[in-house]
Design an enzyme around this catalytic site. Sequence first.
Site, mmCIF file in Angstrom:
data_model
loop_
_atom_site.group_PDB
_atom_site.id
_atom_site.type_symbol
_atom_site.label_atom_id
_atom_site.label_comp_id
_atom_site.label_asym_id
_atom_site.label_seq_id
_atom_site.Cartn_x
_atom_site.Cartn_y
_atom_site.Cartn_z
ATOM 1 N N SER A 232 0.819 -1.204 0.000
ATOM 2 C CA SER A 232 0.000 0.000 0.000
ATOM 3 C C SER A 232 0.864 1.270 0.000
ATOM 4 C CB SER A 232 -0.951 -0.066 1.205
ATOM 5 O OG SER A 232 -2.128 0.617 0.904
ATOM 6 N N LYS A 236 4.173 2.049 -2.460
ATOM 7 C CA LYS A 236 4.549 3.247 -3.237
ATOM 8 C C LYS A 236 5.988 3.615 -2.846
ATOM 9 C CE LYS A 236 -0.080 5.216 -2.024
ATOM 10 N NZ LYS A 236 -1.104 4.599 -2.792
ATOM 11 N N HIS A 390 -7.667 -5.784 0.051
ATOM 12 C CA HIS A 390 -6.422 -5.035 0.244
ATOM 13 C C HIS A 390 -5.654 -5.591 1.448
ATOM 14 C CE1 HIS A 390 -4.100 -1.337 -0.265
ATOM 15 N NE2 HIS A 390 -4.189 -1.109 1.030
HETATM 16 C C1 GCU Z 1 -5.389 4.690 1.691
HETATM 17 C C2 GCU Z 1 -4.863 5.434 0.480
HETATM 18 C C3 GCU Z 1 -4.049 4.526 -0.425
HETATM 19 C C4 GCU Z 1 -2.991 3.794 0.366
HETATM 20 C C5 GCU Z 1 -3.638 3.109 1.537
HETATM 21 C C6 GCU Z 1 -2.647 2.440 2.509
HETATM 22 O O1 GCU Z 1 -6.357 3.774 1.305
HETATM 23 O O2 GCU Z 1 -5.950 5.994 -0.178
HETATM 24 O O3 GCU Z 1 -3.435 5.261 -1.449
HETATM 25 O O4 GCU Z 1 -2.293 2.913 -0.455
HETATM 26 O O5 GCU Z 1 -4.346 4.046 2.330
HETATM 27 O O6 GCU Z 1 -1.502 2.781 2.556
HETATM 28 O O7 GCU Z 1 -3.102 1.595 3.274
#
Ligand code: GCU
Length: 410
Positions: A232, A236, A390
């Site tokens: 997540s 990134k 997720h």
């Molecule tokens: C949120 C965000 C995402 C990210 C995620 C996480 O959902 O919108 O971009 O990847 O958090 O890091 O859990």
Amino acid sequence: MENELSLALPSLWGDKDRPHTAREWEYARKPELIELYSSQVYGRTPEGGGVTGIEVMSRNGRALNGLATMTQLRITLSGPRKSKTAVLLLYTPNSATASSPAPVFVGLNFMGNHSTTSDPTIEVIPGFASAAGWETAAAERAAQARRWPVGIALERGYAVATMHCADLEEDGPGLAAGGVRGLFNSEAELASPTPDMWGAIGAWAWGLSRILDVLATIPEIDATAAIVHGHSRLGKTALWAAAQDPRFAAAISNNSGCVGASLFRHASGETISMITETFPHWFAKNLNAYADDLEALPVDQHHLLALIAPRPVHVSSATLDAHADPRGEFLSTVYASPVMELYGYHGTLPRDKAQAGSDVSWQTAVELPTPEPGSRVGERLSFHMREGVHDVLAEDWRHFADFADANVLS
Ligand code: GCU
């Protein structure tokens, strides 16, 4: 056949008249893309700073039923303004020796090192982080531990290194001064950042490189075989860390979504406008301008994957993770594949469609179905889909280890 992109993707090569060769990519296009990502997306990583202290806090040579040695290291990180400490948790398979060092998975965790394991010897350090990290309920900790089935990697000969992201820098607006960015920037600079000043993702990525500095000092670890990974927001981060630091041998993005692996121009899931509004502290301010003018953004995320090439890259998605746009994540691997091909490797574009040095057309991409859950597809740039939400689970880790066996160890 309908175009599934909302806008044409910017070309991999930028200027269409330049030679599309590995040499040109390496020496001209990569620096140009790093500059674009630094100025427009994640912010500039400052020069300097580093690890100024490494102290062993504890060691258990019989961790995980004798499978591994667990070491906790207190690391001092310094910038031009000040220093801070952070704790690295390292598991080294007991099969590793100085003459046969272990490749290593390196990734940040969300809630504290202790939350990655049921091992009661991992300290919860007072003052370690003021956020919920080390005071979360047991159920939440267990949920995090589920994300760190380290035995899968250790049994296959990999070491596993992790650090709490908040130990580098807390995850919230206005908290940068107490973290990595505070080592470099004054409170005044952080309060009114220049449009290209780095955000928290840049700070965490800097921390990943410092972890690599530390791993390089440990004889039982092969720091030339370090696979940076993350889930997540930390996925990134892993991609940005690998794009900037060529010492990472490979990168894995798990469900990294918007401003991670997925394409902005595949209009599905989270958008720039949503992410910059909810998480304004993650990126350079310049990114905000593209919320209403995506066409002007000179990159898309196939560029980020391609920046890591020819080092191996793996992207993983989950069927129910619409927010991260699984199709957009897969497409980004497809569109990045011609850069792998420049170096004689393959990505997720099938070999009979390979086209080193040209952009993939949307007509070609649209015909490639998103891979079914279960198997890893592609080669040096690969992809897998997991059934479910997720998360990052044992099934994902098995794919990570397969990917690393096939691409980093061979
Ligand atoms: C949120 C965000 C995402 C990210 C995620 C996480 O959902 O919108 O971009 O990847 O958090 O890091 O859990």
